[in-house]
Design an enzyme around this catalytic site. Structure first.
Site, short mmCIF file in Angstrom:
data_model
loop_
_atom_site.label_atom_id
_atom_site.label_comp_id
_atom_site.label_asym_id
_atom_site.label_seq_id
_atom_site.Cartn_x
_atom_site.Cartn_y
_atom_site.Cartn_z
N GLU A 1 3.38 1.19 -1.38
CA GLU A 1 2.71 0.72 -0.20
C GLU A 1 2.46 -0.34 1.25
O GLU A 1 1.95 -1.48 -0.02
CB GLU A 1 1.06 1.72 0.20
N HIS B 1 -0.34 6.24 7.45
CA HIS B 1 -1.19 6.36 8.78
C HIS B 1 -1.07 4.74 9.77
O HIS B 1 -0.47 3.84 9.13
CB HIS B 1 -1.74 6.18 8.06
N ASP C 1 -3.82 -2.85 4.13
CA ASP C 1 -3.92 -1.89 2.90
C ASP C 1 -2.41 -1.88 2.07
O ASP C 1 -1.02 -1.71 2.72
CB ASP C 1 -3.65 -0.61 3.65
N HIS D 1 -7.49 4.60 8.99
CA HIS D 1 -7.08 5.74 9.61
C HIS D 1 -6.83 6.08 11.07
O HIS D 1 -7.98 6.05 11.80
CB HIS D 1 -7.30 6.82 9.39
N GLU E 1 3.45 4.34 3.23
CA GLU E 1 3.27 4.27 1.82
C GLU E 1 3.66 5.64 1.66
O GLU E 1 3.62 7.04 2.62
CB GLU E 1 1.72 4.76 1.84
N ASP F 1 -4.83 0.62 -5.62
CA ASP F 1 -4.47 0.55 -3.89
C ASP F 1 -5.65 -0.08 -3.71
O ASP F 1 -6.94 0.11 -3.75
CB ASP F 1 -4.04 2.46 -2.98
#
Length: 468
Positions: free
Chosen positions: A449, A321, A252, A329, A354, A241
């Protein structure tokens, strides 16, 4: 013998002479006509331009140079032949130049050319487009919504640049992953490649957060600290990640690697659950509905590990998120189980969709040595008593601001003996520690994700690539 008609002979002779003169006159007319056509070819009307004169001026200059170097064997009057030969000589270097230019725009192996040099136009690839459903179908044809997107084009292009770096880096990293690789070296290789391809420039462009390479029952937030000797094994399940950012716009994205094929159903469960979450997401969609759809797909899978069958579970206290500028976040959570908040997704928002599938309890807790840290986004001025803590905070503000960082990053900047100062910043509430999140020991967790953007007219999966 019969007699001769003299008058008839004379008349026939005169007729033949007249016919001959008429033929000569007709031939002369044809010659004159051809000459007039040849002369008029030098004076063509504007509606019929001469293609030879509209050719590239550089080619004409080069043809003149080549004419000066003509060989003795060439016939002096054969102009057309000379031009034909010259044009062939000219085409070869042009083709070679274009070929070398094309080759210079190809990425190296391993990747080393910054993506903004690969895409010299400044336009970066668009992610996967998915249309909205039901009551939002009208958005795809709304001129007002299209105009809103045109206004946001610079921002879209910035995040697409970050996404293209992510795609190229993860594609290369997948090609070199194998049992026996040192986790510390893996992270350093990945992050140095990101810095090179994105042209790292302070907070303007660079790494968005530390590379997470959590193994087996560790679900997230683990990266090796300096001196760590952990080695990737054949029977490991590793979540990779990492994030990239341009102008604070974060991409992300994560995937899971397992060499042993018995773990493939576990990976497939998380992958398909993530894809389901992406499909169900959209403007005005309730976050709880996305979570319910994800759990239904995730828990329809089973995996047999060493002769024992496990139902794959969604980890109920881990979520996707929303993402904001310089804020990984941004306040909204996307659950991966049913229930949860009834908040709706809104136009213009970024989300990290994710999912985490586990063979354990489906619930994580903080454990192991902490490596991830992040300055609190809304923290105000808090007085500090330790000079070393003040100095470390200045370093964090300059290089990371509110982006996450790890100890390796501080080591790279030349910081030393900072653990006490870092603890002081955490105790003061300025910096938030993020210890590794772990399910029950002996279990396995998979993660996938993607980052999506809820554009006014459609949904764009920014980070989608051909690798998964």
């Amino acid at each position: 013998m019969g007699g001769t008609d003299f008058e008839g002979v004379m008349k026939a002779s005169l007729d033949m002479k007249g016919l001959h003169l008429a033929q000569q006159s007709e031939s002369q007319d044809i010659v004159n006509m051809a000459c007039s056509v040849e002369e008029s070819s030098d004076k063509k009307p504007l509606c019929c331009p001469d293609k030879s004169k509209t050719s590239n001026s550089h080619l004409q200059e080069d043809e003149e140079v080549l004419a000066d170097h003509s060989t003795v064997d060439e016939v002096p009057g054969s102009t057309k032949k000379k031009k034909r030969n010259k044009s062939k000589k000219k085409k070869e270097p042009l083709e070679q130049t274009n070929l070398s230019l094309f080759q210079s725009l190809q990425q190296t192996d391993p990747p080393s050319i910054p993506v903004d040099e690969l895409f010299s136009s400044g336009e970066f690839p668009v992610g996967e487009i998915q249309q909205y459903k039901n009551d939002n179908l009208w958005r795809s044809t709304s001129e007002e919504k299209r105009e809103l997107e045109r206004l946001e084009k610079p921002m879209y292009n910035a995040v697409r640049r970050a996404a293209e770096v992510h795609r190229q880096v993860r594609k290369y990293i997948r090609s070199i992953l194998k049992p026996g690789i040192l986790m510390f070296e893996l992270c350093e290789t990945l992050e140095n490649m990101v810095r090179k391809l994105i042209k790292e420039s302070g907070l303007q462009s660079g790494i968005a957060f530390p590379t997470g390479c959590s193994l087996n029952w560790v679900a997230a937030h683990w990266t090796p600290n300096s001196g760590d000797k952990t080695v990737l094994q054949y029977d490991d399940v590793m979540k990779l990640d990492f994030g990239t950012q341009v102008d604070g716009h974060i991409v992300d994205c994560a995937f899971t690697v397992a060499f042993n094929p018995m773990f493939h159903p576990l990976l497939e469960a998380s992958r398909e659950a993530t894809n389901t979450g992406i499909r169900e997401s959209g403007i005005d969609v309730r976050l709880s509905d996305v979570g319910a759809a994800i759990q239904e797909v995730m828990e329809s899978y089973e995996v047999e590990i060493n002769g024992k069958v496990f139902q794959v579970k969604s980890i109920r206290n881990l979520n996707g998120h929303s993402i904001g500028p310089y804020q990984i976040h941004a306040g909204k959570s996307v659950p991966i189980v049913k229930g949860g908040e009834q908040t709706k997704m809104e136009e213009g928002e970024f989300y990290a969709i994710e999912t985490f599938g586990s063979t354990g309890k489906g619930f994580v807790r903080e454990d192991l040595e902490c490596s991830h840290y992040m300055k609190n986004f809304d923290v105000g001025h808090i007085p500090l008593r330790l000079p070393r803590a003040k100095q470390l905070l200045a370093t964090i503000n300059k290089h990371f601001s509110t982006l996450a960082f790890c100890r390796r990053y501080l080591d790279r900047l030349g910081e030393a003996k900072y653990l006490m100062a870092l603890k002081n910043l955490c105790d003061a509430g300025i910096v938030q520690p993020y210890p590794p999140l772990c399910d029950v020991k002996g279990s396995y967790v998979a993660q996938f994700e993607h980052t999506i953007l809820l554009r006014p007219t459609c949904k764009e999966v920014i980070s989608r690539g051909q690798d998964y």
